[in-house]
Enzyme design. Structure first.
Site, PDB file in Angstrom:
ATOM      1  N   SER A 136     -26.677  62.799   4.756  1.00 12.24           N
ATOM      2  CA  SER A 136     -27.494  61.873   3.995  1.00 12.24           C
ATOM      3  C   SER A 136     -27.383  60.520   4.704  1.00 12.24           C
ATOM      4  O   SER A 136     -27.506  60.446   5.925  1.00 12.24           O
ATOM      5  CB  SER A 136     -27.019  61.813   2.545  1.00 12.24           C
ATOM      6  OG  SER A 136     -27.748  60.878   1.804  1.00 12.24           O
ATOM      7  N   TYR A 150     -38.028  56.748   3.976  1.00 13.01           N
ATOM      8  CA  TYR A 150     -36.751  57.276   4.487  1.00 13.01           C
ATOM      9  C   TYR A 150     -35.768  57.437   3.336  1.00 13.01           C
ATOM     10  O   TYR A 150     -35.114  58.480   3.201  1.00 13.01           O
ATOM     11  CB  TYR A 150     -36.173  56.340   5.554  1.00 13.01           C
ATOM     12  CG  TYR A 150     -34.797  56.755   6.017  1.00 13.01           C
ATOM     13  CD1 TYR A 150     -34.628  57.851   6.859  1.00 13.01           C
ATOM     14  CD2 TYR A 150     -33.653  56.075   5.589  1.00 13.01           C
ATOM     15  CE1 TYR A 150     -33.356  58.254   7.276  1.00 13.01           C
ATOM     16  CE2 TYR A 150     -32.395  56.463   5.999  1.00 13.01           C
ATOM     17  CZ  TYR A 150     -32.248  57.552   6.838  1.00 13.01           C
ATOM     18  OH  TYR A 150     -30.997  57.945   7.238  1.00 13.01           O
ATOM     19  N   LYS A 154     -33.766  60.821   1.764  1.00 14.44           N
ATOM     20  CA  LYS A 154     -32.316  60.933   1.626  1.00 14.44           C
ATOM     21  C   LYS A 154     -31.874  61.025   0.163  1.00 14.44           C
ATOM     22  O   LYS A 154     -30.892  61.703  -0.147  1.00 14.44           O
ATOM     23  CB  LYS A 154     -31.620  59.752   2.324  1.00 14.44           C
ATOM     24  CG  LYS A 154     -31.764  59.789   3.840  1.00 14.44           C
ATOM     25  CD  LYS A 154     -31.246  61.097   4.426  1.00 14.44           C
ATOM     26  CE  LYS A 154     -31.317  61.128   5.934  1.00 14.44           C
ATOM     27  NZ  LYS A 154     -30.834  62.409   6.500  1.00 14.44           N
TER      28      LYS A 154
END
Length: 276
Positions: A136, A150, A154
């Site tokens: 992660s 992004y 994650k």
């Protein structure tokens, strides 16, 4: 971790390369190192003691995923540790981000990880043991401007992994999330797309994107030290492992501030329920 078989995605650079190099040096570990371009795995040749396999793998290609898993099982008879490391970054304001590009990032960061894990789980369930290490980021816990998509990828990895950990616990399969801050990998360089803001209202974020680009390979984090920590922690396996001072301090502050907010609004929040 002696005599264990590790399967790692994205070993051409960064964390994947550092971890693959560490494992290759040990000589007692079966290593399957993968990358989209297998030519970039020549660095492993000097360590090849008969227990290293270099395989081509694009994690967005399910046929290649299945082929890699089948070959690993054929050669080594087991998959003890899966490291989902392959990933991309994307800098750009939410409004200006390219939809096609961020969809591909999700295909790598989320669906690539999902498809790899689902392909390996039957092996791990059969042997009633296994470790899944998912990369992660501190960006899976805390959000910055220009990284909304992004972060979305994650945060998805965080939620999927936490739920998975509970589902496979009775099969003696463990899951660990790695949450690094800035490390000297290619993430802020070639591994992330950067779109500078064009809309006047977002010009204030231009420097943030450019500073990240210019700071690539000068970050505080050392990927080789991270690889050693990951290898050592695979014996103890916390669900979440922030790496780097910034990641650790930011995570602690985020959870402390969030807890304080939850407590502050506790009575209001619970009042939404029907009376008992």
């Amino acid at each position: 971790m002696t005599n264990k078989t590790w399967l790692i995605t994205g070993t051409s650079s960064g964390f994947g390369k550092a971890l693959a190099t560490l494992l290759a040096k040990k000589g007692t570990v079966n290593l399957v190192a993968t990358a989209r371009n297998i030519e970039k795995l020549h660095y492993l040749d000097e360590f090849n003691h008969g227990q290293i396999q270099k395989l081509t793998l694009d994690v967005t290609n399910q046929h290649e995923i299945q082929a890699v898993v089948e070959k690993t099982n054929t050669i080594f008879g087991t998959i003890d540790v899966l490291v989902n490391n392959a990933g991309l970054g994307y800098f750009g304001t939410f409004e200006e981000s390219n939809r096609k590009t961020v969809k591909y990032m999700f295909a790598v960061n989320v669906w690539g990880l999902v498809d790899m894990t689902r392909s390996v789980l039957p092996t791990m369930r059969k042997q009633k043991s296994g470790i899944i290490i998912n990369f992660s980021s501190i960006g899976g816990l805390f959000s910055f401007p220009t990284l909304s998509f992004y972060h979305g990828s994650k945060y998805a990895v965080e939620g999927i992994s936490e739920s998975l950990a509970k589902e496979v616990a009775d099969c003696n399969i463990k899951v660990m999330l790695i949450e690094p801050s800035g490390f000297r990998t290619d993430w802020a360089g070639r591994s992330s797309k950067k779109i500078l803001p064009q809309i006047a209202d977002y010009q204030q974020f231009k420097d943030f994107i450019e500073n990240n680009k210019n700071g690539a390979h000068h970050e505080a984090g050392d990927p080789n030290k991270a690889a050693e920590i990951i290898y050592d922690q695979a014996n103890d396996l916390p669900l979440r492992l922030p790496l780097g001072r910034f990641a650790t301090d930011t995570a602690i502050k985020k959870y402390s501030d969030t807890l304080a907010q939850f407590k502050k609004h506790h009575d209001i929040s619970v009042s939404a329920d029907q009376p008992e």
